[in-house]
Design a protein around this motif. Structure first.
Motif, PDB file in Angstrom:
ATOM      1  N   GLU A  13       0.834  -1.200   0.000  1.00  0.00           N
ATOM      2  CA  GLU A  13       0.000   0.000   0.000  1.00  0.00           C
ATOM      3  C   GLU A  13       0.869   1.249   0.000  1.00  0.00           C
ATOM      4  O   GLU A  13       1.988   1.243   0.516  1.00  0.00           O
ATOM      5  N   ARG A  14       0.327   2.318  -0.582  1.00  0.00           N
ATOM      6  CA  ARG A  14       1.014   3.614  -0.569  1.00  0.00           C
ATOM      7  C   ARG A  14       0.110   4.631   0.116  1.00  0.00           C
ATOM      8  O   ARG A  14      -1.112   4.524   0.048  1.00  0.00           O
TER       9      ARG A  14
ATOM     10  N   ARG B 251      10.639  -4.794  -7.829  1.00  0.00           N
ATOM     11  CA  ARG B 251       9.609  -3.767  -8.034  1.00  0.00           C
ATOM     12  C   ARG B 251      10.312  -2.425  -8.011  1.00  0.00           C
ATOM     13  O   ARG B 251      10.893  -2.040  -7.001  1.00  0.00           O
ATOM     14  N   ALA B 252      10.254  -1.701  -9.103  1.00  0.00           N
ATOM     15  CA  ALA B 252      10.905  -0.395  -9.190  1.00  0.00           C
ATOM     16  C   ALA B 252      10.103   0.696  -8.481  1.00  0.00           C
ATOM     17  O   ALA B 252      10.638   1.753  -8.182  1.00  0.00           O
ATOM     18  N   ASP B 253       8.824   0.430  -8.187  1.00  0.00           N
ATOM     19  CA  ASP B 253       7.967   1.457  -7.594  1.00  0.00           C
ATOM     20  C   ASP B 253       7.956   1.438  -6.072  1.00  0.00           C
ATOM     21  O   ASP B 253       7.274   2.235  -5.443  1.00  0.00           O
ATOM     22  N   LEU B 254       8.725   0.581  -5.453  1.00  0.00           N
ATOM     23  CA  LEU B 254       8.744   0.457  -3.993  1.00  0.00           C
ATOM     24  C   LEU B 254       9.659   1.511  -3.379  1.00  0.00           C
ATOM     25  O   LEU B 254      10.818   1.629  -3.760  1.00  0.00           O
ATOM     26  N   VAL B 255       9.144   2.280  -2.424  1.00  0.00           N
ATOM     27  CA  VAL B 255       9.946   3.309  -1.747  1.00  0.00           C
ATOM     28  C   VAL B 255       9.605   3.314  -0.256  1.00  0.00           C
ATOM     29  O   VAL B 255       8.553   2.825   0.163  1.00  0.00           O
TER      30      VAL B 255
ATOM     31  N   ILE C 182       7.624   0.256   5.507  1.00  0.00           N
ATOM     32  CA  ILE C 182       8.875   0.167   4.761  1.00  0.00           C
ATOM     33  C   ILE C 182       9.750   1.368   5.091  1.00  0.00           C
ATOM     34  O   ILE C 182       9.361   2.516   4.883  1.00  0.00           O
ATOM     35  N   LEU C 183      10.950   1.083   5.608  1.00  0.00           N
ATOM     36  CA  LEU C 183      11.906   2.140   5.927  1.00  0.00           C
ATOM     37  C   LEU C 183      12.796   2.437   4.726  1.00  0.00           C
ATOM     38  O   LEU C 183      13.072   3.589   4.420  1.00  0.00           O
ATOM     39  N   VAL C 184      13.254   1.378   4.066  1.00  0.00           N
ATOM     40  CA  VAL C 184      14.122   1.534   2.900  1.00  0.00           C
ATOM     41  C   VAL C 184      13.960   0.307   2.006  1.00  0.00           C
ATOM     42  O   VAL C 184      13.698  -0.786   2.482  1.00  0.00           O
ATOM     43  N   ALA C 185      14.082   0.514   0.699  1.00  0.00           N
ATOM     44  CA  ALA C 185      14.018  -0.576  -0.284  1.00  0.00           C
ATOM     45  C   ALA C 185      15.248  -0.481  -1.179  1.00  0.00           C
ATOM     46  O   ALA C 185      15.649   0.623  -1.574  1.00  0.00           O
TER      47      ALA C 185
ATOM     48  N   GLU D 137      14.742  -5.844  -1.751  1.00  0.00           N
ATOM     49  CA  GLU D 137      14.773  -6.158  -0.321  1.00  0.00           C
ATOM     50  C   GLU D 137      14.408  -4.895   0.445  1.00  0.00           C
ATOM     51  O   GLU D 137      14.917  -3.817   0.156  1.00  0.00           O
ATOM     52  N   CYS D 138      13.513  -5.040   1.398  1.00  0.00           N
ATOM     53  CA  CYS D 138      13.054  -3.908   2.205  1.00  0.00           C
ATOM     54  C   CYS D 138      13.390  -4.157   3.665  1.00  0.00           C
ATOM     55  O   CYS D 138      13.255  -5.281   4.149  1.00  0.00           O
TER      56      CYS D 138
END
Length: 110
Positions: free
Chosen positions: A17-18, A70-74, A88-91, A102-103
């Motif tokens: 989710e975003r 996934r390139a859209d994960l932040v 998610i802290l960092v991907a 990896e997150c």
């Protein structure tokens, strides 16, 4: 993960989710969560610590969540699995080969 996961290790079904901010009439914003995708991932504990938050001892648990690239994960997004929420802290791409993401994620208490 120090090595790429096997297909069998990707057995956790997570909803990615975003956050979506909607301005309110008081100059602030309300945050709602929008589903991006359902993904299969491997989850491994990374660390656990205790901290004093407002005079109360609280635990902080972090996990490594590994999934197909996934390139859209932040950072700032989250994974949801039932009642569990992993912020998610960092991907990053752990081996720089474009196969996995990896997150590092912190478990939130609901």
């Amino acid at each position: 993960m120090t090595r790429p996961p096997t297909i069998g290790e990707l057995h956790h079904r997570l909803t990615l989710e975003r956050p979506e901010r909607t301005p309110d009439d008081a100059g602030g914003a309300t945050v709602s969560w929008v589903t991006v995708a359902d993904v299969w991932a491997a989850i491994a504990p990374a660390s656990a610590t205790e901290t004093d938050i407002a005079g109360r001892l609280d635990g902080i648990v972090t996990h490594r969540v590994t999934l197909r690239r996934r390139a859209d994960l932040v950072g700032g997004m989250r994974f949801v699995a039932g009642t569990r929420v992993l912020k998610i802290l960092v991907a990053h791409d752990p081996d720089a080969r474009g196969r996995w993401t990896e997150c590092l994620a912190e478990e939130e208490h609901r």
